[in-house]
Design a protein around this motif. Structure first.
Motif, mmCIF file in Angstrom:
data_model
loop_
_atom_site.group_PDB
_atom_site.id
_atom_site.type_symbol
_atom_site.label_atom_id
_atom_site.label_comp_id
_atom_site.label_asym_id
_atom_site.label_seq_id
_atom_site.Cartn_x
_atom_site.Cartn_y
_atom_site.Cartn_z
ATOM 1 N N LYS A 21 0.447 28.730 52.575
ATOM 2 C CA LYS A 21 0.831 29.679 51.767
ATOM 3 C C LYS A 21 -0.648 30.600 51.153
ATOM 4 C CE LYS A 21 1.069 27.637 47.529
ATOM 5 N NZ LYS A 21 2.072 27.506 46.143
ATOM 6 N N TYR A 22 -1.577 29.597 51.267
ATOM 7 C CA TYR A 22 -2.962 30.525 50.616
ATOM 8 C C TYR A 22 -3.849 31.104 51.504
ATOM 9 C CZ TYR A 22 -3.162 28.767 45.716
ATOM 10 O OH TYR A 22 -3.207 28.254 44.458
ATOM 11 N N ILE A 23 -4.245 30.196 52.794
ATOM 12 C CA ILE A 23 -4.239 31.120 54.359
ATOM 13 C C ILE A 23 -4.013 32.058 54.072
ATOM 14 C CG2 ILE A 23 -5.174 30.496 55.996
ATOM 15 C CD1 ILE A 23 -4.560 27.044 55.877
ATOM 16 N N LYS A 24 -2.107 32.092 54.090
ATOM 17 C CA LYS A 24 -1.648 33.601 54.547
ATOM 18 C C LYS A 24 -1.657 34.266 53.785
ATOM 19 C CE LYS A 24 2.665 35.319 56.177
ATOM 20 N NZ LYS A 24 4.156 35.182 56.487
ATOM 21 N N GLU A 25 -2.704 34.077 52.441
ATOM 22 C CA GLU A 25 -2.131 35.358 51.054
ATOM 23 C C GLU A 25 -4.097 35.294 51.412
ATOM 24 O OE1 GLU A 25 -1.336 37.332 47.995
ATOM 25 O OE2 GLU A 25 -0.531 36.675 49.843
ATOM 26 N N HIS A 26 -4.560 34.935 52.024
ATOM 27 C CA HIS A 26 -5.886 35.345 51.403
ATOM 28 C C HIS A 26 -6.311 36.045 53.127
ATOM 29 C CE1 HIS A 26 -9.271 32.533 49.491
ATOM 30 N NE2 HIS A 26 -7.710 32.300 49.610
ATOM 31 N N TYR A 27 -5.498 36.149 54.503
ATOM 32 C CA TYR A 27 -5.332 37.275 55.453
ATOM 33 C C TYR A 27 -4.590 38.084 54.934
ATOM 34 C CZ TYR A 27 -7.926 34.314 58.748
ATOM 35 O OH TYR A 27 -8.779 33.669 59.603
ATOM 36 N N ARG A 28 -3.753 38.336 54.163
ATOM 37 C CA ARG A 28 -2.534 39.151 53.527
ATOM 38 C C ARG A 28 -3.682 40.447 52.579
ATOM 39 N NH1 ARG A 28 0.338 41.498 49.071
ATOM 40 N NH2 ARG A 28 -0.059 39.477 47.768
ATOM 41 N N LEU A 29 -5.111 39.702 51.861
ATOM 42 C CA LEU A 29 -5.294 39.912 50.928
ATOM 43 C C LEU A 29 -6.395 41.408 52.012
ATOM 44 C CD1 LEU A 29 -5.155 37.748 47.921
ATOM 45 C CD2 LEU A 29 -4.012 40.326 48.377
ATOM 46 N N SER A 30 -6.749 40.317 52.771
ATOM 47 C CA SER A 30 -8.076 41.167 53.263
ATOM 48 C C SER A 30 -7.543 42.421 54.118
ATOM 49 C CB SER A 30 -8.600 39.748 54.761
ATOM 50 O OG SER A 30 -9.823 40.524 55.638
ATOM 51 N N ILE A 31 -6.688 41.814 54.864
ATOM 52 C CA ILE A 31 -6.103 43.055 55.791
ATOM 53 C C ILE A 31 -5.239 44.300 55.225
ATOM 54 C CG2 ILE A 31 -4.052 43.143 57.328
ATOM 55 C CD1 ILE A 31 -4.522 40.698 58.171
ATOM 56 N N ASN A 32 -5.133 43.706 53.784
ATOM 57 C CA ASN A 32 -3.817 45.249 53.245
ATOM 58 C C ASN A 32 -4.177 45.753 51.982
ATOM 59 O OD1 ASN A 32 -1.493 44.639 55.008
ATOM 60 N ND2 ASN A 32 -0.601 43.524 53.873
#
Length: 589
Positions: free
Chosen positions: A448-459
């Motif tokens: 969940k932390y890795i995915k959230e880092h990507y979500r925050l970066s992309i979105n």
């Protein structure tokens, strides 16, 4: 006021000698926009630019016919750029130049002579700038009556007027406007909710000034956010830029309530700075902040050495910092960043090792959340450490940092010279990087932390050291999480076992690039695929469902399985292994 005011255009610059603006454009000084809004309310016109020296010269050449005066933001890192730019302006166009910013308190006769600037403005600049414009263009003021300025008189004597009063009612100031920007639209909104700091950290400029904390009302800040979101409809990240955001529990509750209501209308997330002591004192506040959209927070760590943190007068302890990290992790905060100073008070090999060990400790407490930045100690003006380096076991070698762009030490300690400190920073950096990579390799960083880092970066355009230095360097992981965030792709766990067999496995890489046959066997980054695994990987093309894949494999390898159930279980486990390696995702039918 005189009609001629409409012709008085003030350009405010934040300049660097950098080839690229990316490293500092994000933190474009909010103070310049506050100045621009204030003097526009007084009838002047203003424009703000953040960029390189070369770009600034081009802007002046383009717009000089309408520019009446120039203001330059000066900090510790850009003194030489400001000095040469000011001199250029006076030489070519001879219009008034005013220099302000945090470095202004350290500038005197030598700078005034070299830069040929007219005035140095110290401290808060709104009223000072307004009074100076009135002086330059309308003769409504006398220099001797304008507080908080430094200048040379007709006989080249240095004159330093007394400091003026601070603005008590910050709600009275107009909101900064993006229309003043010559830099272009940004994807984030910077907001200042207060001024001043109650703490007295030895390395900070705030340690040498009046502890007069002034906070804006929550209502005023929310109105500014609404105004900025309307003015910048593309912006989705709010950066609360002040040091005072978590000082008051009730104020934070009010902010969280109002921000939560506003987020029902607009999709945005936010950043703030927090103090470990206040976070530990009010742990429930962290959960409320996260619930209200907080995704990244910064705390001052500075060191992992107990003796050094005491010398810094941080008003916190290593135990409090560790507890704050744990509380933020429990509250589900996606990113907690902290700064470490290398080469500061009484630094030696033991304190560097203590710092490295503390980094390892807190990163293990919250794998994937803690984002550490390393900075070298710099002798910022009017700080306790700069004014009294000997009391902190230091010797300042290059007081103006002409040899450094914060990339090389400019002080020595009693036990470490410049080379030792530079090497020490490098060693702590690689310790940090190794810790992060080890945590990821051991599977300790939650999905969940890795995915959230990507979500925050992309979105939302929010970067992190984890994302840039670790996740982004792993080709498979990087592609895997980009697909999960940017497309309808999901993991096995996201789908659920009942629906899973109708979804289609999709490899995240080009097989021809990833596959090697050097040992006459199919090899992906050192992992040798069995014949069954190889056939499975070929079928993970995103074109057929897992159910169809199982049918094909069971038929082709039927002699290998004692039963159909055994075959299905083996295929399922291999697919799960592929996912753990970040080789495949699932796409809908």
């Amino acid at each position: 006021m005189c009609d001629k005011l409409s012709e008085t255009y003030i350009y405010l610059f934040f300049l660097q000698r950098l080839l690229f603006r990316d490293s500092f454009e994000f933190i474009e000084p909010l103070g310049l926009f506050s100045l621009a809004a204030f003097i526009e309310e007084k009838g002047y016109k203003a424009a703000v630019f953040s960029g390189t020296l070369t770009e600034a010269v081009s802007i002046l050449e383009r717009d000089i016919d309408k520019i009446s005066a120039v203001g330059l933001y000066c900090d510790f890192e850009n003194v030489s750029a400001v000095e040469s730019f000011s001199s250029c302006i006076k030489e070519r166009w001879n219009i008034p130049v005013i220099v302000g910013g945090p470095q202004s308190v350290a500038l005197g006769k030598e700078f005034l002579s070299a830069s040929r600037c007219d005035i140095i403005a110290r401290g808060e600049g709104e009223y000072t700038l307004w009074y100076l414009l009135e002086y330059f263009f309308y003769g409504n003021k006398k220099l001797t009556d304008i507080p908080s300025i430094t200048y040379l008189d007709e006989d080249s004597n240095l004159i330093k007027n007394p400091q003026g009063e601070l603005i008590k009612n910050l709600d009275s100031l107009p909101f900064p406007k993006s229309s003043c920007s010559l830099t272009g639209k940004k994807n984030n909104i910077s907001i200042m909710t207060g001024r001043g700091c109650p703490f007295s950290c030895a390395f900070c400029y705030q340690s040498g000034i009046e502890k007069n904390v002034r906070l804006r009302s929550v209502g005023s800040v929310i109105e500014e956010i609404k105004y900025c979101l309307k003015d910048n409809p593309h912006a989705r990240y709010i950066w609360f830029a002040d040091d005072t955001f978590t000082l008051n529990e009730k104020r934070m509750k009010d902010f969280c309530r109002e921000l939560s209501l506003l987020r029902r209308e607009r999709d945005f997330v936010w950043f703030c700075e927090g103090h470990p002591a206040t976070l530990v004192k009010w742990p429930h506040m962290i959960k409320e902040m996260v619930s209200a959209g907080l995704v990244r927070m910064q705390i001052g760590i500075e060191t992992g050495s107990k003796s050094v943190i005491d010398k810094y007068n941080k008003k916190t302890t290593l135990e409090e910092i560790e507890e704050a990290v744990r509380l933020c992790h429990e509250a589900g905060l996606p990113q907690l960043c902290g700064n470490i100073i290398i080469g500061g008070a009484f630094e030696n090999k033991d304190t560097l090792e203590e710092t490295a060990e503390f980094i390892r400790k807190i990163m293990t407490v919250a794998p994937g959340m803690v984002d550490i930045g390393l900075t070298l100690f710099m002798p910022f003006p009017c700080t306790t450490m700069t004014d009294n380096p000997e009391k902190f076991g230091m010797k300042i070698i290059d007081n103006m940092a002409v040899t450094s762009t914060c990339d090389y030490p400019v002080v020595e300690t009693e036990e470490l010279n410049l080379f030792d400190i530079a090497r020490g920073r490098k060693e702590v950096f690689y310790c940090l990087l190794k810790t992060m990579r080890d945590l990821l390799k051991k599977g300790m960083v939650p999905h969940k932390y890795i995915k959230e880092h990507y979500r925050l970066s992309i979105n939302y355009g929010i970067g992190s050291f984890w994302h840039n230095a670790v996740y982004g360097k792993d080709t498979f992981l990087n592609r895997y999480y980009k697909l999960l965030v940017k497309t309808s792709a999901k993991t096995m766990e996201d789908i659920g076992e009942k629906e899973l067999y109708r979804w289609k496995p999709l490899r995240v890489f080009m097989l021809s690039n990833a596959l090697s046959w050097d040992n006459f066997s199919p090899d992906i980054t050192g992992y040798i695929l069995s014949p069954l695994e190889y056939e499975l990987m070929l079928l993970c093309s995103g074109k057929i469902s897992l159910e169809e894949i199982i049918e094909i494999i069971c038929e082709k390898f039927n002699q290998r399985f004692d039963s159909r159930q055994e075959g299905e279980e083996l295929i399922y486990n291999i697919i799960k292994k592929f996912q753990r390696k970040h080789w495949i995702v699932f796409v809908p039918s």
